[in-house]
Design a protein around this motif. Sequence first.
Motif, short mmCIF file in Angstrom:
data_model
loop_
_atom_site.label_atom_id
_atom_site.label_comp_id
_atom_site.label_asym_id
_atom_site.label_seq_id
_atom_site.Cartn_x
_atom_site.Cartn_y
_atom_site.Cartn_z
N HIS A 1 0.83 -9.52 -7.20
CA HIS A 1 -0.09 -9.04 -6.00
C HIS A 1 0.05 -9.68 -4.77
O HIS A 1 -0.58 -10.64 -4.20
CB HIS A 1 -1.46 -9.28 -6.52
N ALA A 2 1.27 -9.23 -4.41
CA ALA A 2 1.88 -9.89 -3.00
C ALA A 2 1.87 -8.74 -1.93
O ALA A 2 2.55 -8.01 -1.70
CB ALA A 2 3.19 -10.56 -2.96
N PRO A 3 0.87 -8.71 -1.07
CA PRO A 3 0.62 -7.78 -0.01
C PRO A 3 1.75 -7.75 1.08
O PRO A 3 1.98 -8.53 1.51
CB PRO A 3 -0.81 -8.08 0.51
N LEU A 4 2.39 -6.66 0.99
CA LEU A 4 3.65 -6.53 1.83
C LEU A 4 3.32 -6.91 3.35
O LEU A 4 4.04 -7.57 4.04
CB LEU A 4 4.21 -5.17 1.94
N LYS A 5 2.16 -6.59 3.89
CA LYS A 5 1.71 -6.81 5.14
C LYS A 5 1.58 -8.20 5.35
O LYS A 5 2.26 -8.71 6.40
CB LYS A 5 0.36 -6.12 5.63
N ARG B 1 3.08 -2.24 10.73
CA ARG B 1 2.66 -1.13 9.81
C ARG B 1 3.88 -0.41 9.65
O ARG B 1 4.25 -0.12 8.56
CB ARG B 1 1.52 -0.47 10.40
N GLN B 2 4.75 0.12 10.54
CA GLN B 2 5.93 0.58 10.39
C GLN B 2 6.78 -0.23 9.63
O GLN B 2 7.49 0.60 9.00
CB GLN B 2 6.51 0.88 11.99
N ILE B 3 7.01 -1.56 10.00
CA ILE B 3 8.09 -2.09 9.35
C ILE B 3 7.48 -2.42 7.62
O ILE B 3 8.39 -2.07 6.83
CB ILE B 3 8.13 -3.64 9.74
N GLU B 4 6.27 -2.53 7.65
CA GLU B 4 5.77 -2.45 6.26
C GLU B 4 6.06 -1.11 5.32
O GLU B 4 6.57 -1.13 4.47
CB GLU B 4 4.23 -2.64 6.21
N LYS B 5 6.00 -0.11 6.11
CA LYS B 5 6.31 1.35 5.53
C LYS B 5 7.84 1.17 5.16
O LYS B 5 8.41 1.76 4.23
CB LYS B 5 6.26 2.42 6.37
N GLN B 6 8.73 0.76 6.26
CA GLN B 6 10.33 0.43 6.31
C GLN B 6 10.49 -0.24 4.70
O GLN B 6 11.25 0.15 3.74
CB GLN B 6 10.75 0.07 7.31
N ARG C 1 12.41 0.97 1.31
CA ARG C 1 13.75 0.19 1.00
C ARG C 1 13.49 -0.59 -0.30
O ARG C 1 14.37 -1.18 -0.61
CB ARG C 1 14.17 -0.67 2.00
N LYS C 2 12.43 -1.10 -0.90
CA LYS C 2 11.98 -1.71 -2.01
C LYS C 2 12.96 -1.80 -2.89
O LYS C 2 13.53 -2.67 -3.60
CB LYS C 2 10.52 -1.22 -2.39
N HIS C 3 12.92 -0.73 -3.65
CA HIS C 3 13.69 -0.22 -4.92
C HIS C 3 15.40 -0.50 -4.73
O HIS C 3 15.92 -0.91 -5.50
CB HIS C 3 13.59 1.26 -5.61
#
Lengths: 492, 231
Positions: free
Chosen positions: A344-348, A473-478, A482-484
């Motif tokens: 549970h590590a929120p990307l934001k 928020r845009q960087i979070e989406k990015q 790219r996560k996988h």
Amino acid sequence: MVYRLLRHSFLSQVRSPFWERSLIVNILLALLALYLLLNFLAIGYFLDVILAESFSGQDIIAVANGFLLYTLLGGLFARFMVQNFPVLDMQPYLLLPIKRNRLYHFLLLRSVFNLVNLMPLVVALPFALKVVYHRLGTVSGTVWLATILALSLTNHFLAFYLKRQFNLRPLAIVGLLVLLGGLVTLDVQGVVSLAAAFGQGIMMIVEQPVLLLLPIAILLGVYGLLYRAMHYYSYLDTVEQKREQVQSGKGIAALRRLGMAGHFLQLELRQIWRNKRPRTMLIMSLFFLLYPMLMIMDDGDDAGGSSGLGFFIILIALSFPMVNYGQFLIAWESRYFNLLMARHAPLKDYLKGKYYLFLFFNVIGFLVCLVYGFLDAAFFPIVLSAFLFISGTTVYIMLFLATYNTRAVDPAKSAFMNWEGVGGSQFLMILPAFFLPLPIYFLLLFFTGETWALVAMGGIGILGMALFRPILRQIEKQLQARKHILIDSYKQ
Amino acid sequence: MIRIENLSKQYGDAVVLDIPELTIEAGQRFGLVGNNGAGKTTLFSLLLDLIQPTSGSVHSKAVRVDASEDWKAYTGSYIDESFLIGFLTPEEYFNFVGGLYGMSPADVMAFLQRFEILFNGEILDSGKYVRDMSKGNQKKIGIAAAMLGEPDIIILDEPFANLDPSSQIRLKQLIGELPEQQTLLISSHDLAHVTEVCQRIVLLERGKVIRDITDAPDRTMEELEAYFAGS
């Protein structure tokens, strides 16, 4: 047997992950090595001319010998930083029916064959052929060359030995350094004349070739010392015992006020402090903050100037710690990236922690650079403008591009000559971070003049900071997108 | 609790996982067995959205795991060492993970009481960083961290591997003491352990579910042994 060992060591070089980088990086590295080698060759070849011009009227060989002590000490320091004790290469062979003695000799001798050891030869050989042989004759010339090589080989083994000792007894080595530093200071101030005495010692050897046995004896002595250390370290448990007890930290209380982002910032600060590579890289970046000082000293009063050079230099110095550390952002955490993604590590908040980290670097840089403002008031607006611009734009660029850092990095390894994690993405990050602001600034400078250019750059920075939420928020989406790819490429 | 639909994973032409349908109810103790390469870790990685499926989907409660992060708040997991942070001491690591679930250091220490016997005095106050600990102790740390915060779902990959016999027994007791509503998913090579703690055993072979044993727990062991001896 020796043949087979040699073959293995050859294969380990050829198949080393060192080469598994993009072709461009390999070519650049090869060019860098070649460039260094050529530099040393040029120094060696023109040494007589250089010395004759700087010290006219003195005997060149005596002058060269006088410099030898410092050259050797400098070499020892460089080797100490770069070289690694070859003990780890030994482990796979320990269980095989190879005589341990032979293995030690093999590893020690093999370590001699590397690029670093070519450097003294490349400098000394041309000088010897051009000057020493010519002046003193073949026998003395050869003795001189042999002395130099014996001394630099002694250096080679001594550096390994000191490094080992440094890990065991850091204080003793620091004491040694202080002592050495004191002696050098005394020497420079002329209280004692170490370097000159050393040079005379070399000349005595040249005049009495029998004395060549002395440096050779020293070389063998140091080799023997290392051989014994090697034997000691060939038992796996010896390294284990020396590890000291560590204390669990409570963490920095103030960071808790930043909430979850502070939680991640805390982790990253520990990551930096407890791992060799990021720690060394950041400490070295601090030196970079002194870089503008050179320019101020060099340029006297018109340092700020309307040329834009002042802005350029302050910008690079200010953003250097951030860019230097940030070029491997996320990749630093490749070892535990799965934890961050599966728990549970929120990307934001994860990204926000990194933003705060960069801000922290920038504030330190800002405070250091403010000193230049006291030396030359023209620097105050430049430093402020550059600080605002970096904190409102470059920070986001670094965070965004970090999602392309697909090469895993092991931060526990040494920072020197370590190319792990270096790839095309580093160039992609460093270039815009350093050089994107410049065309903007120079355009503004050209059209509006310095004052308004600085105001505009600072304004862009403030705007960037005001847009913190949507940009993050845009960087979070990015990162989400790219996560996988990152997880997959960090897999060992 | 967890619903898998038409899930498949391919690498090139090789199909490593292909599960048309699988549902795991809340509170179930779910054991995944199979030989190396059967797809156990792949399945768990898909459940945790660490890899992307070639087709199909995984739903945790009502959300798709690759479309939302909500499931992370109630899912604890330990797959391998990439879930550990080497440069922290065990306490710092537990506090970091606990902090992600809003636990204070005092909460974390209170929670870890139940692991006292499993830890055998070698984990807490050991004066070592996690990276300098043995494989067995690292696994204990990972398992305890997965259970931190009493998540609804716990996923453990090979929890018994690398543990000494006493620790294996203690771990089985710990699993037995878990609250009934907690869902547990474990994978294992060790048939004896997994049949002892799980009511449901799913047998994977080359990515396919070939047995799904829910009833007759007394005959499970026989059936599994017959399969592994034969194949």
